[in-house]
Structure formats: C-alpha cells, structure tokens
Design a protein around this motif. Structure first.
Motif, short mmCIF file in Angstrom:
data_model
loop_
_atom_site.label_atom_id
_atom_site.label_comp_id
_atom_site.label_asym_id
_atom_site.label_seq_id
_atom_site.Cartn_x
_atom_site.Cartn_y
_atom_site.Cartn_z
N ASN A 21 0.85 -1.20 0.00
CA ASN A 21 0.00 0.00 0.00
C ASN A 21 0.89 1.25 0.00
O ASN A 21 0.57 2.24 -0.65
CB ASN A 21 -0.90 0.07 1.25
N ALA A 25 0.90 2.77 -3.59
CA ALA A 25 -0.11 3.82 -3.60
C ALA A 25 0.35 5.09 -2.89
O ALA A 25 0.43 6.15 -3.50
CB ALA A 25 -1.41 3.30 -2.99
N ASP A 151 -6.43 -4.03 -10.39
CA ASP A 151 -7.64 -4.67 -9.86
C ASP A 151 -8.86 -3.74 -9.86
O ASP A 151 -9.99 -4.20 -9.77
CB ASP A 151 -7.37 -5.19 -8.44
N SER A 200 -0.92 -8.37 0.55
CA SER A 200 -2.23 -7.79 0.80
C SER A 200 -2.53 -7.82 2.29
O SER A 200 -2.23 -8.81 2.97
CB SER A 200 -3.30 -8.59 0.05
P1 ADP Z 1 -4.94 -4.62 0.23
O1 ADP Z 1 -4.86 -5.75 -0.74
O2 ADP Z 1 -3.75 -4.51 1.09
O3 ADP Z 1 -6.25 -4.63 1.02
P2 ADP Z 1 -6.13 -2.48 -1.26
O4 ADP Z 1 -6.85 -3.37 -2.22
O5 ADP Z 1 -6.93 -1.81 -0.19
O6 ADP Z 1 -4.92 -3.30 -0.62
O7 ADP Z 1 -5.34 -1.39 -2.08
C1 ADP Z 1 -5.04 -0.09 -1.60
C2 ADP Z 1 -4.03 0.53 -2.56
O8 ADP Z 1 -2.74 -0.12 -2.41
C3 ADP Z 1 -4.39 0.37 -4.04
O9 ADP Z 1 -4.01 1.56 -4.73
C4 ADP Z 1 -3.56 -0.79 -4.50
O10 ADP Z 1 -3.27 -0.74 -5.89
C5 ADP Z 1 -2.30 -0.64 -3.66
N1 ADP Z 1 -1.68 -1.95 -3.38
C6 ADP Z 1 -2.22 -2.91 -2.59
N2 ADP Z 1 -1.40 -3.97 -2.51
C7 ADP Z 1 -0.30 -3.67 -3.28
C8 ADP Z 1 0.90 -4.37 -3.59
N3 ADP Z 1 1.15 -5.58 -3.08
N4 ADP Z 1 1.81 -3.77 -4.39
C9 ADP Z 1 1.58 -2.53 -4.89
N5 ADP Z 1 0.46 -1.82 -4.64
C10 ADP Z 1 -0.48 -2.37 -3.84
#
Ligand code: ADP
Ligand code: NA
Length: 331
Positions: A21, A25, A151, A200
């Motif tokens: 994150n 992000a 995603d 994640s």
């Molecule tokens: P999580 O899978 O940790 O719940 P989210 O789906 O809430 O993450 O994503 C929040 C932000 O962080 C999004 O912009 C997403 O593209 C980015 N993000 C989440 N996991 C990753 C990762 N492993 N690598 C790069 N960016 C990520």
C-alpha cells in the motif's frame, strides 16, 4: 478551475497498512500532490461492507488517516478527509444506483470474488453496490485522474460508463469523465512467503506481510525468512526468481538505488546477506514512520481537526456537484 484533479482512497479495514500500500499507492499519492489538485479519502462507508465492529472501525479510520499523514500526504496542499463526514457520497451513490443496470453491476468480477465463497444469498446489497459508491466518490469531485491498481480497472470503467450516461441524458457538462492513472513505475510488492501473490492486508497468513505498524523485530524476522529459490545468484528475474526479485524491488524502492547497482553490490554474496541488509533498510524506514504515526495518534483532537477541516473543504466541492445533479434530475 483546475487542470487535473486526483481522487483516491483506501478502506480502513486493518490496523496497519502494508508495504505494498505504501510503495504502490501512498508514495504515488505524495508525488502526485506536488503537481495536481489532490483529494485523499479514508473510505469508511466502503468498510461497512465487511461488517466491522464499530469501535474497531472508528479506531482504524483514525489509524489509516495517521498513516496517510506519516507517508507525507500534506493536508495543506491536498484535501484529506473521511468519507462518512461528507454525506454527499451516500446521496450521489443513490442517484447513480438509479442509472446503473442490474446486469451491469452483476458483471463486476470483484463482487463475484468477494461474495463467491458464501454465495449471493449470504452477502449484502452493500457489497453488490460498492462500485456505485466508488463511482460517486470519484464523480463528486469532477475528478480527472484516478490512480488505481490493475484490480480497480473494471470499477473505473463502470464509473466512466455512468459519467457518459449522465452526460448524454442531462447535458455534456453534467459530470467529468475520469481517466484511470495506472502508474507504471509503481512497485508491485509480493507476499514474502508466496512471491507470486501480491502482498495484501487481507492475506490469510501474516508471515508474508510487512505491516507498516508491526514491531520492527517481527518485520526483520519475516524478511530473513522470505522464500527465495535453490540458486545462489542475486539477480532480478521476476519470472524465474520471484522471491529474490521482490526483495530487490523493495530494496530499490526504499533506498532509491537502481536494481542493476544492487545486483552489482551483491555479486558473489548470499541470499542471507541480502536479507539482513534489506531488513535493516526496512527497519530504518519503519522506525521514523511509526514514530510519526504514533505522534498523530497520541493527539486525536488535532488529528480530528485536520480531518474535519478536510471534510469541510471536500463538502464544498461535493455539494456543488450534487446540487447540479439533483437539479438536472428534477429534485
Ligand atoms: P490490500 O490488498 O492490502 O487490502 P487495497 O486493495 O486496499 O490493498 O489497495 C489499496 C491501494 O494499495 C491500491 O491503490 C492498490 O493498488 C495498492 N496496493 C495494494 N497492494 C499492493 C501491492 N502488493 N503492491 C503494490 N500496490 C499495492
Ligand atoms: Na483489499
């Protein structure tokens, strides 16, 4: 008037964000706020879809905001706020839901993934209409660019379809049709134990996760236990050597050193050396980051004041869009 406006948000669904994150992000958000008019939101209404305990949700909302600030989101330059403090999000979501085809919503693959295990009988209408609320988040601010991961591409397509529909129904200047901003240079970070799966916060096991608020000792241990491969060579090859490549990606992203330079540094050295050094790099990043987060959390009145000021500024923009749409809808 603005040339480009960014909107992005994350759900307060865990105590701590994870390193993906941050690198994928938050660092992008911080960079984008330099050149763009940016709005960053803690999307707590979205988090209701997972039925959180109320006091846990409230705490996670503050913690998520504190992590945005600690990463460098600047509440003077950007608008930082909590979604539920601007009721226009829920109001616009209702209006948009009346323009969304049932079949169209039913094609969202993330809903199928998230509800799949339990079947649609066991799920909520809120989870089903989640992408409509997300469209409202974006359209309320005349957003031009939405930084998203791969995603979220389908949800953003729905947002664009809805925007175009409103414009053909009510006039071409009704809402701004946003573009996805998929950041190519962004590091995609993988799970330390399963380096083919993205890291994640909703991972089943925490062992492959680097949580930003974890005890640095635990983080260092997880890095030292990261899955690599049976070779000995430290080389960036995401297909053939996903574990080692993931470690190099993290190393490079946190230090700003190019990957070929890292490969040269580690020529002839072992995976253990790389892991020990990377653990130090990560701990050196986390220690001051955590101190900043705890600073914000130790003064909840000031944090709440920042968020409340952000909500006022967001609401002023949101109100204008909603009134325009209500008016054109005959309300
Ligand atoms: P999580 O899978 O940790 O719940 P989210 O789906 O809430 O993450 O994503 C929040 C932000 O962080 C999004 O912009 C997403 O593209 C980015 N993000 C989440 N996991 C990753 C990762 N492993 N690598 C790069 N960016 C990520
Ligand atoms: Na998620």
């Amino acid at each position: 008037p603005h040339q480009s406006r960014i909107f992005s948000g994350m759900q307060p669904t865990s105590d701590s964000l994870q390193l993906g994150n941050y690198l994928g992000a938050l660092t992008q958000w911080v960079a984008l706020q330099e050149e763009h008019d940016a709005i960053y939101c803690v999307v707590d209404l979205h988090a209701l879809t997972v039925s959180p305990d109320p006091s846990v949700l409230r705490d996670r909302t503050r913690r998520t905001a504190a992590q945005y600030l600690a990463a460098g989101v600047d509440p003077e330059r950007s608008i930082l706020f909590v979604q539920s403090q601007v009721p226009e999000h829920a109001e616009l979501a209702w209006l948009l839901s009346c323009h969304t085809g049932f079949g169209e919503a039913n094609r969202m693959t993330q809903f199928k993934d998230k509800s799949g295990k339990h079947g649609t009988e066991g799920t909520t209408v809120g989870l089903f209409t989640y992408p409509v609320l997300m469209a409202a988040d974006i359209l309320l601010y005349d957003t031009t660019l939405v930084p998203v991961g791969e995603d979220q591409r389908q949800h953003l397509e729905l947002t664009r379809d809805l925007a175009q529909r409103l414009n053909s129904r009510f006039g071409p200047d009704t809402v701004v049709v946003p573009e996805p901003h998929i950041v190519k240079a962004t590091a995609k970070i993988y799970d330390l134990q399963d380096p083919t799966a993205k890291m994640s916060k909703s991972a089943e096991s925490p062992n492959g996760l680097i949580e930003l608020l974890d005890d640095p000792k635990v983080v260092a241990k997880r890095i030292r236990s990261a899955v690599t491969d049976a070779e000995r060579e430290i080389r960036f090859d995401p297909e053939g050597k996903p574990g080692v490549s993931n470690l190099l990606t993290i190393y490079s992203a946190l230090t700003g050193r190019e990957i070929p330079a890292l490969e040269a540094d580690y020529a002839g050295k072992g995976y253990g050396d790389l892991k020990v050094d990377l653990a130090n790099v990560v701990v050196d990043f986390l220690t001051p980051f955590q101190a900043r987060v705890h600073g914000y959390l130790s003064d909840p009145a000031s944090l709440d004041a920042v968020l409340s000021d952000g909500a006022d500024r967001a609401q002023e923009l949101a109100r204008g869009t909603l009134e325009r749409l209500y008016d054109r809808s005959g309300l």
